[in-house]
Write an enzyme that holds these catalytic residues in place. Structure first.
Site, PDB file in Angstrom:
ATOM      1  CB  ALA A 117      -1.804   0.467 -14.709  1.00 32.08           C
ATOM      2  CB  SER A 177       0.240   7.253  -8.558  1.00 30.16           C
ATOM      3  OG  SER A 177      -0.917   7.977  -8.906  1.00 30.16           O
ATOM      4  CG  LEU A 178       2.701   4.459  -4.942  1.00 28.31           C
ATOM      5  CD1 LEU A 178       2.843   3.776  -3.585  1.00 28.31           C
ATOM      6  CD2 LEU A 178       3.952   5.261  -5.228  1.00 28.31           C
ATOM      7  N   GLY A 179       1.778   1.930  -8.754  1.00 29.87           N
ATOM      8  CA  GLY A 179       1.929   0.714  -9.568  1.00 29.87           C
ATOM      9  C   GLY A 179       2.753   0.994 -10.818  1.00 29.87           C
ATOM     10  CG  ASN A 184      -1.117   5.827   3.338  1.00 31.59           C
ATOM     11  OD1 ASN A 184      -0.389   5.514   4.271  1.00 31.59           O
ATOM     12  ND2 ASN A 184      -1.345   7.080   3.001  1.00 31.59           N
ATOM     13  CB  ALA A 193       4.078   8.615  -8.347  1.00 28.81           C
ATOM     14  CE  LYS A 196       3.058   7.166   4.558  1.00 23.97           C
ATOM     15  NZ  LYS A 196       2.788   6.447   3.327  1.00 23.97           N
ATOM     16  CG  ASN A 205      -2.819  10.408   6.982  1.00 20.81           C
ATOM     17  OD1 ASN A 205      -3.920  10.808   7.320  1.00 20.81           O
ATOM     18  ND2 ASN A 205      -2.483  10.219   5.717  1.00 20.81           N
ATOM     19  CD  GLU A 265      -5.661   5.246   0.372  1.00 17.98           C
ATOM     20  OE1 GLU A 265      -5.516   4.127  -0.123  1.00 17.98           O
ATOM     21  OE2 GLU A 265      -4.707   6.006   0.631  1.00 17.98           O
TER      22      GLU A 265
HETATM   23  P1  NAP Z   1      -4.045   5.298  -7.810  1.00 21.00           P
HETATM   24  O1  NAP Z   1      -3.201   6.227  -8.588  1.00 21.00           O
HETATM   25  O2  NAP Z   1      -5.499   5.594  -7.631  1.00 21.00           O
HETATM   26  O3  NAP Z   1      -3.884   3.868  -8.467  1.00 21.00           O
HETATM   27  C1  NAP Z   1      -4.642   2.750  -8.068  1.00 21.00           C
HETATM   28  C2  NAP Z   1      -4.888   1.923  -9.301  1.00 21.00           C
HETATM   29  O4  NAP Z   1      -5.481   0.685  -8.917  1.00 21.00           O
HETATM   30  C3  NAP Z   1      -5.851   2.581 -10.307  1.00 21.00           C
HETATM   31  O5  NAP Z   1      -5.265   2.476 -11.588  1.00 21.00           O
HETATM   32  C4  NAP Z   1      -7.104   1.719 -10.184  1.00 21.00           C
HETATM   33  O6  NAP Z   1      -7.848   1.657 -11.369  1.00 21.00           O
HETATM   34  C5  NAP Z   1      -6.469   0.378  -9.894  1.00 21.00           C
HETATM   35  N1  NAP Z   1      -7.390  -0.622  -9.396  1.00 21.00           N
HETATM   36  C6  NAP Z   1      -8.228  -0.547  -8.329  1.00 21.00           C
HETATM   37  N2  NAP Z   1      -8.918  -1.689  -8.191  1.00 21.00           N
HETATM   38  C7  NAP Z   1      -8.525  -2.494  -9.208  1.00 21.00           C
HETATM   39  C8  NAP Z   1      -8.879  -3.817  -9.631  1.00 21.00           C
HETATM   40  N3  NAP Z   1      -9.789  -4.536  -8.966  1.00 21.00           N
HETATM   41  N4  NAP Z   1      -8.277  -4.316 -10.726  1.00 21.00           N
HETATM   42  C9  NAP Z   1      -7.366  -3.601 -11.414  1.00 21.00           C
HETATM   43  N5  NAP Z   1      -6.976  -2.353 -11.069  1.00 21.00           N
HETATM   44  C10 NAP Z   1      -7.547  -1.810  -9.977  1.00 21.00           C
HETATM   45  O7  NAP Z   1      -3.458   5.086  -6.338  1.00 21.00           O
HETATM   46  P2  NAP Z   1      -1.960   5.319  -5.828  1.00 21.00           P
HETATM   47  O8  NAP Z   1      -1.755   6.766  -5.603  1.00 21.00           O
HETATM   48  O9  NAP Z   1      -0.994   4.569  -6.687  1.00 21.00           O
HETATM   49  O10 NAP Z   1      -2.063   4.665  -4.402  1.00 21.00           O
HETATM   50  C11 NAP Z   1      -1.992   3.266  -4.150  1.00 21.00           C
HETATM   51  C12 NAP Z   1      -1.748   3.105  -2.656  1.00 21.00           C
HETATM   52  O11 NAP Z   1      -0.440   3.598  -2.362  1.00 21.00           O
HETATM   53  C13 NAP Z   1      -2.716   3.925  -1.790  1.00 21.00           C
HETATM   54  O12 NAP Z   1      -3.058   3.246  -0.627  1.00 21.00           O
HETATM   55  C14 NAP Z   1      -1.912   5.175  -1.473  1.00 21.00           C
HETATM   56  O13 NAP Z   1      -2.311   5.822  -0.269  1.00 21.00           O
HETATM   57  C15 NAP Z   1      -0.517   4.597  -1.348  1.00 21.00           C
HETATM   58  N6  NAP Z   1       0.538   5.600  -1.580  1.00 21.00           N
HETATM   59  C16 NAP Z   1       0.514   6.396  -2.688  1.00 21.00           C
HETATM   60  C17 NAP Z   1       1.517   7.331  -2.894  1.00 21.00           C
HETATM   61  C18 NAP Z   1       1.539   8.220  -4.108  1.00 21.00           C
HETATM   62  O14 NAP Z   1       2.389   9.124  -4.164  1.00 21.00           O
HETATM   63  N7  NAP Z   1       0.692   8.051  -5.089  1.00 21.00           N
HETATM   64  C19 NAP Z   1       2.546   7.448  -1.937  1.00 21.00           C
HETATM   65  C20 NAP Z   1       2.553   6.618  -0.822  1.00 21.00           C
HETATM   66  C21 NAP Z   1       1.526   5.699  -0.651  1.00 21.00           C
HETATM   67  P3  NAP Z   1      -8.983   2.775 -11.659  1.00 21.00           P
HETATM   68  O15 NAP Z   1      -8.246   4.030 -11.998  1.00 21.00           O
HETATM   69  O16 NAP Z   1      -9.727   2.160 -12.781  1.00 21.00           O
HETATM   70  O17 NAP Z   1      -9.780   2.903 -10.374  1.00 21.00           O
END
Ligand code: NAP
Length: 303
Positions: free
Chosen positions: A8, A10-12, A103, A129, A182, A186, A262
């Site tokens: 839960a 950013s993207l989730g 990513n 996000a 991509k 990066n 990453e």
């Molecule tokens: P994020 O905000 O750090 O969210 C990841 C979530 O996964 C955190 O809530 C984390 O919990 C949770 N998590 C990790 N391991 C877990 C487990 N075993 N069980 C349950 N929850 C777990 O990351 P994000 O920015 O959404 O990025 C996710 C991926 O999308 C990355 O590879 C990123 O590079 C890619 N991406 C992101 C964006 C963006 O704008 N955010 C854009 C393009 C691509 P905790 O907080 O407790 O660790």
């Protein structure tokens, strides 16, 4: 069919809120009972869009809940993906489908190998996000999510649900090419913004360095049979640097906030693939060494 969403963050959260708003069944998978209690205390998941906040009490459960999972959106960071999938594997049905949002390259491939019988759909997203509080996410940048399955070109039935939820997407028969491109963009931009501690646009003053990196990246892409991803790379890197001049790259933001990067799935993966193929990539190798030293000096993991 329920959309189970692991992570839960950013993207989730961005996916969860949009799917739930379209009245599609969504269940969040949280790490443990403490996270679940904190989520319930927050009253659900909030999405801030155009300055307006909407909080939805989307159902949630812990990873070890016994209910089976047929469709899973894996929305954790690349370095958490394999561990998360191992924890959830006993719950996956024999015909489970996963959408992998990580990513870079390497982690989606590890998950696909760990689950040879599941359908793993690889994603590459340009949406943006970030979290600005517990279970609160800001929708910062409109974009598109490319989806594809290197093992089966037929798109899944549920793409219509994404349209209904207003999640911009496109099916790609060459998702590997998109992922490599991509990754190359990066590698040419993000590490330099960390080492020079600058916004993207300031890399215009380091044009020779960027061009030399693009030449090595193109050599690597050709060696990996990714000719399309190599084509016009430097031009696109220059366009991105110009178009996102005021932005701070995601890697620079992570380092500034003391968060793990990453790197192992981005520049680290590029260098490892080059080494595996016996390529000499002195600029990329030196960049990786400098970046790792920079991260270690700040007490951050260097892989
Ligand atoms: P994020 O905000 O750090 O969210 C990841 C979530 O996964 C955190 O809530 C984390 O919990 C949770 N998590 C990790 N391991 C877990 C487990 N075993 N069980 C349950 N929850 C777990 O990351 P994000 O920015 O959404 O990025 C996710 C991926 O999308 C990355 O590879 C990123 O590079 C890619 N991406 C992101 C964006 C963006 O704008 N955010 C854009 C393009 C691509 P905790 O907080 O407790 O660790």
């Amino acid at each position: 069919m329920t959309w189970h969403i692991l992570g839960a963050g950013s993207l989730g959260s961005l996916w969860a809120v949009r799917l739930a708003r379209a009245s599609l069944p969504v269940t969040l998978l949280l790490r443990n009972a403490e996270q679940l209690a904190a989520y319930r205390a927050a009253g659900g998941l909030a999405l801030v869009e155009n300055g307006a906040e909407q909080r939805l009490a989307i159902p949630a459960q812990t990873l070890d809940d016994p209910a089976p999972i047929q469709r899973l959106l894996l929305a954790c960071k690349a370095y958490d993906a394999l561990g998360a999938v191992q924890a959830i594997a006993p719950r996956l049905t024999p015909d489970a489908e996963l959408i992998l949002l990580q990513n870079g390259l390497g982690s989606q491939q590890q998950v696909t190998e760990r689950l040879p019988h599941a359908r793993c759909i690889l994603a590459s997203s340009t949406e943006g996000a970030y979290r600005d509080g517990p279970f609160r996410v800001v929708f910062a940048g409109r974009g598109l999510t490319w989806l594809g399955d290197p093992r089966a070109p037929t798109p899944p039935q549920w793409l219509g649900e994404l349209s209904r939820a207003g999640i911009p997407h496109e099916w790609s028969e060459r998702i590997d090419s998109r992922l490599w491109r991509k990754l190359a963009l990066n590698c040419a931009i993000n590490p330099l913004t960390v080492l020079h501690d600058c916004r993207n646009g300031e890399l215009q003053a380091h044009g020779d360095e960027v061009a030399a990196l693009c030449a090595e990246l193109a050599e690597l892409l050709h060696a990996c049979d990714q000719d399309d991803a190599a084509s016009g790379l430097l031009d696109e890197v220059q366009r991105v640097i110009h178009a996102t001049a005021a932005n701070s790259s995601s890697m620079r933001q992570d380092v500034a906030a003391g968060r793990r990067t990453e790197i192992g799935y981005l520049l680290g993966h590029a260098c490892a693939e080059g080494a595996r193929r016996g390529l000499r990539l002195p600029r990329l190798t030196a960049l990786l060494q400098a970046l790792r030293a920079h991260l270690r000096a700040r007490g951050l993991p260097d892989t």
